[in-house]
Write an enzyme that holds these catalytic residues in place. Sequence first.
Site, mmCIF file in Angstrom:
data_model
loop_
_atom_site.group_PDB
_atom_site.id
_atom_site.type_symbol
_atom_site.label_atom_id
_atom_site.label_comp_id
_atom_site.label_asym_id
_atom_site.label_seq_id
_atom_site.Cartn_x
_atom_site.Cartn_y
_atom_site.Cartn_z
ATOM 1 N N GLU A 498 0.825 -1.223 0.000
ATOM 2 C CA GLU A 498 0.000 0.000 0.000
ATOM 3 C C GLU A 498 0.858 1.273 0.000
ATOM 4 O O GLU A 498 0.613 2.213 0.747
ATOM 5 C CB GLU A 498 -0.976 -0.001 1.188
HETATM 6 C C1 LIG Z 1 3.143 -9.408 0.474
HETATM 7 C C2 LIG Z 1 2.679 -8.438 -0.537
HETATM 8 C C3 LIG Z 1 1.322 -8.286 -0.794
HETATM 9 C C4 LIG Z 1 0.884 -7.410 -1.800
HETATM 10 N N1 LIG Z 1 -0.447 -7.377 -2.146
HETATM 11 C C5 LIG Z 1 -0.807 -6.712 -3.281
HETATM 12 C C6 LIG Z 1 -2.124 -6.818 -3.803
HETATM 13 O O1 LIG Z 1 -2.986 -7.484 -3.231
HETATM 14 N N2 LIG Z 1 -2.418 -6.176 -4.953
HETATM 15 C C7 LIG Z 1 -1.504 -5.426 -5.611
HETATM 16 O O2 LIG Z 1 -1.819 -4.886 -6.657
HETATM 17 N N3 LIG Z 1 -0.247 -5.289 -5.137
HETATM 18 C C8 LIG Z 1 0.122 -5.913 -3.998
HETATM 19 N N4 LIG Z 1 1.409 -5.812 -3.515
HETATM 20 C C9 LIG Z 1 2.324 -4.939 -4.207
HETATM 21 C C10 LIG Z 1 2.804 -3.796 -3.380
HETATM 22 O O3 LIG Z 1 1.846 -2.806 -3.305
HETATM 23 C C11 LIG Z 1 4.102 -3.365 -4.064
HETATM 24 O O4 LIG Z 1 5.065 -4.282 -3.623
HETATM 25 C C12 LIG Z 1 4.514 -1.994 -3.778
HETATM 26 O O5 LIG Z 1 3.723 -1.138 -4.508
HETATM 27 C C13 LIG Z 1 5.973 -1.727 -4.071
HETATM 28 O O6 LIG Z 1 6.397 -2.201 -5.319
HETATM 29 P P1 LIG Z 1 7.749 -3.064 -5.459
HETATM 30 O O7 LIG Z 1 7.739 -4.097 -4.396
HETATM 31 O O8 LIG Z 1 7.874 -3.488 -6.839
HETATM 32 O O9 LIG Z 1 8.897 -2.058 -5.074
HETATM 33 P P2 LIG Z 1 9.594 -0.985 -6.045
HETATM 34 O O10 LIG Z 1 8.573 -0.158 -6.700
HETATM 35 O O11 LIG Z 1 10.590 -1.662 -6.883
HETATM 36 O O12 LIG Z 1 10.340 -0.058 -4.995
HETATM 37 C C14 LIG Z 1 11.626 -0.371 -4.464
HETATM 38 C C15 LIG Z 1 12.024 0.694 -3.473
HETATM 39 O O13 LIG Z 1 12.108 1.966 -4.126
HETATM 40 C C16 LIG Z 1 11.371 2.920 -3.382
HETATM 41 N N5 LIG Z 1 10.846 3.908 -4.299
HETATM 42 C C17 LIG Z 1 10.159 3.694 -5.448
HETATM 43 N N6 LIG Z 1 9.827 4.867 -6.014
HETATM 44 C C18 LIG Z 1 10.307 5.834 -5.203
HETATM 45 C C19 LIG Z 1 10.300 7.255 -5.233
HETATM 46 N N7 LIG Z 1 9.756 7.938 -6.203
HETATM 47 N N8 LIG Z 1 10.899 7.907 -4.227
HETATM 48 C C20 LIG Z 1 11.494 7.236 -3.220
HETATM 49 N N9 LIG Z 1 11.533 5.908 -3.142
HETATM 50 C C21 LIG Z 1 10.951 5.216 -4.118
HETATM 51 C C22 LIG Z 1 10.299 2.134 -2.683
HETATM 52 O O14 LIG Z 1 9.846 2.820 -1.528
HETATM 53 C C23 LIG Z 1 11.024 0.853 -2.341
HETATM 54 O O15 LIG Z 1 11.709 1.037 -1.149
HETATM 55 C C24 LIG Z 1 1.837 -6.639 -2.499
HETATM 56 C C25 LIG Z 1 3.188 -6.759 -2.201
HETATM 57 C C26 LIG Z 1 3.618 -7.650 -1.245
HETATM 58 C C27 LIG Z 1 5.086 -7.762 -0.986
#
Ligand SMILES: Cc1cc2nc3c(=O)[nH]c(=O)nc-3n(C[C@H](O)[C@H](O)[C@H](O)COP(=O)(O)OP(=O)(O)OC[C@H]3O[C@@H](n4cnc5c(N)ncnc54)[C@H](O)[C@@H]3O)c2cc1C
Length: 807
Positions: A498
């Site tokens: 989220e």
């Molecule tokens: C257990 C679990 C359950 C989930 N459930 C759902 C679900 O039901 N439905 C769904 O659609 N998604 C779901 N997600 C997805 C979740 O919302 C995403 O993991 C999240 O949006 C982050 O994406 P990412 O993990 O690819 O990280 P990335 O986007 O690759 O981010 C990596 C890092 O970069 C940082 N970052 C990225 N952009 C910026 C910025 N502009 N400025 C500063 N820092 C930044 C982030 O904070 C993070 O620390 C789930 C994820 C997990 C792990």
Amino acid sequence: MDYLTWLLIAIALCGFMAYSRASLGTFTIAFTLLMILGTSLQILSFFSWLLFAIIAIPLNVADLRKKYISSPLLAMFRNIMPEMSRTEKEAIDAGTTWFEAELFRGTPDWKKLHNYPKPTLSSEEQAFLDGPVEEVCRMTDDWQTTHELADLSPEVWQFLKDNKFFAMIIKKQYGGLEFSAYAQSRVLQKLSSVSTVLSSTVGVPNSLGPGELLQHYGTQEQQDYYLPRLVKGEEIPCFALTSPEAGSDAGAIPDYGIVCHGKFNGEEVLGMRLTWNKRYITLAPIATVLGLAFKLQDPDHLLGEEEDLGITCALIPTDIDGVITGRRHFPLNVPFQNGPTQGEDVFVPLSFIIGGPEMAGQGWRMLVECLSVGRAITLPSNSTGGIKSLALATGAYSRIRRQFKIAIGKMEGVEEALARIGGNAYLMDAVTTMSTGAIDMGEKPSVISAIAKYHLTEKMRNCVADAMDIHGGKGICMGPSNYLARGYQGAPVAITVEGANILTRSMIIYGQGAIRCHPYVLAELSAANNQDQRQALNDFDHALFGHIGFAISNICRSVWFSFTGSYLLTAPYPDQTRRYYQLMTRFSSNLAMLSDIAMLTLGGDLKRRERISARLGDILSYLYLASATLKRYNDEGRQSADLPLVQWAVEDSLYQVQQAIDELINNFPNRIVAKMLRLIILPLGCWLEKPSDRTDHKVAALLQYPNDTRSRIGQGQYLTREPENVLGQLEQTLEDIIACEPIFEKICRELGQRLPFYQLDLVAQKGLEAKIISAEEAELLTKTESARKATINVDDFDSNYLKAGQC
Ligand SMILES: Cc1cc2nc3c(=O)[nH]c(=O)nc-3n(C[C@H](O)[C@H](O)[C@H](O)COP(=O)(O)OP(=O)(O)OC[C@H]3O[C@@H](n4cnc5c(N)ncnc54)[C@H](O)[C@@H]3O)c2cc1C
């Protein structure tokens, strides 16, 4: 009166008018009167009037002001204005602002804060907590769930469905529970006492997902079909937005749909061919209905002029040919159902779009609007519930576990960590209560939900690490009697979902806060975007001069508060909390000033200067956390016994505010401006300190014996004294140990020996033989010894049992 006196009066008048945010008209009239006084006393010349006229006339004559001041500034503003994509704009527009706007604007109205109603539970909600929630807590075996089944047991699943746990947000007319946000929060908090798999599984369908989207945007037909089925658990929903290429940057999803004709259930219909590859989707492996976000394209113009319609949300039954679900991810040994889903050229009718074809392209707006609410409930509540239970468990353990012949909780080093857990547990509960209360008042608090999500999940991660340190090896060895390790392992899940936390802190809290909470920036931006030039100039002129007055006022207020130490400010309660309100008003004015100066000096670049924006967000956040704490204290009847917790939580928050200001000024790009800021805001340097050792000691002590304050910390958690409930047993053991201590002391005293506080059964025998204690006292010592051992012992296993696939 000489000229110098007149000048001093003029400066004081200007300062006072700015401080109290007088309008330009009032300001001009007051200054004109002062000029007349100066002239009648023959201390002002014609040139003073000329100078006054040169400044006052263009400012007060609207046409002149617009032509010579506002118009060129509007052109300049349009040049430096940061570019905003459609998704960014929709995210900023989503939701409402609430008390955080007061904190952002420099003059928080404390009466307003305390007048917000205290959230309460209806009798139906209370009965649900005392009945089905209590029962499912009793039924859930977290070790079996996490280690043996990698899922909730079939009985627990069935119980959740039968008792409408997945329908807390669904309206009564569809058979749902239609609970308040506050009640949902209490349910999740209690569930998180026993299992994060359980609280996550219940939290997700009640948060952002098909249920919520359908209720707000679904067609009547969709609502009538799906909502009763979701209530009965006949449908299990999930919502799929994230894809491998688009995580945080969710607006960039490559998943797409093409509008076209095709056959569905044997009929030729207008529909869309969908292709997606999603991952991390909670409940996807077992979902029967997939909420899917994709970008809809209409290359053949079957729907209208536009080709790229934008992000769209649809409901896809998972039994349709081509929908792939079922595989699972393994999130950190907290194995709630989570996995990927794919589909290629899956044809579905346009009526599957949530809200029907007219809602094509409205998906992102729908998601961010729902997120404004859901983000304030699920993760903050799960984090708060977890820490409330841990606060009690760690306090009890610290009193029961002895080393160097004393309870470890009496050691100052342990007290420091215990105080962090206790103070934060009090604060976190205050924040969830106040934030869910705002939702129940009809708000969609987008900034508050980001603050609550970020800070409460971070506090949870830090507090669970503190609890692990205090438990030592007991926390590390996993097994049925370990109540800590799964929470510790799973903490990063809450950090990531989220809105990952670094992003939330760096961009969302202040990015949204600055634009939504500022009294003039949104109006300036809208004016600059207005194509009607006349209206644009009128609106911009109005917002600009309001903004200038606001900025001058905040500078004057900040100077005055630094000069007086803010001691002259009034506070709603003249007790130990008085100083907190004074400091919070002062920091609130500082935030308003810093924010304007950052926007003025950095312009559109502020969006890229994430560390500046993160620190401004921190100031706003910690002021909000402290406000919630003070509100809780008041709502609970200003119990003086709770004061150490309030002191810890507010003093820690104010210290963090000061740190954020200090770091912001240290790193402010324009060094001359930075020096001025330091002179105005922190002329004597940083003076606030972290909660003192004395406060830490009081908080730590409160956690280690049964008392009303401690009960308030753990209120609503699953602490029932049942054999299978480790936390309930720990509470019983704490009481028994405390009851045993005077008996033990009596035996030592009478025997003239300093016995170690273990093998209490043998101590009891000695006491009985020497006729020092009664049979009941001996029985208590004996019973407590086995409970004490159970508390400090850890699980061990046959080595085959731990091999994957052996159980
Ligand atoms: C257990 C679990 C359950 C989930 N459930 C759902 C679900 O039901 N439905 C769904 O659609 N998604 C779901 N997600 C997805 C979740 O919302 C995403 O993991 C999240 O949006 C982050 O994406 P990412 O993990 O690819 O990280 P990335 O986007 O690759 O981010 C990596 C890092 O970069 C940082 N970052 C990225 N952009 C910026 C910025 N502009 N400025 C500063 N820092 C930044 C982030 O904070 C993070 O620390 C789930 C994820 C997990 C792990």
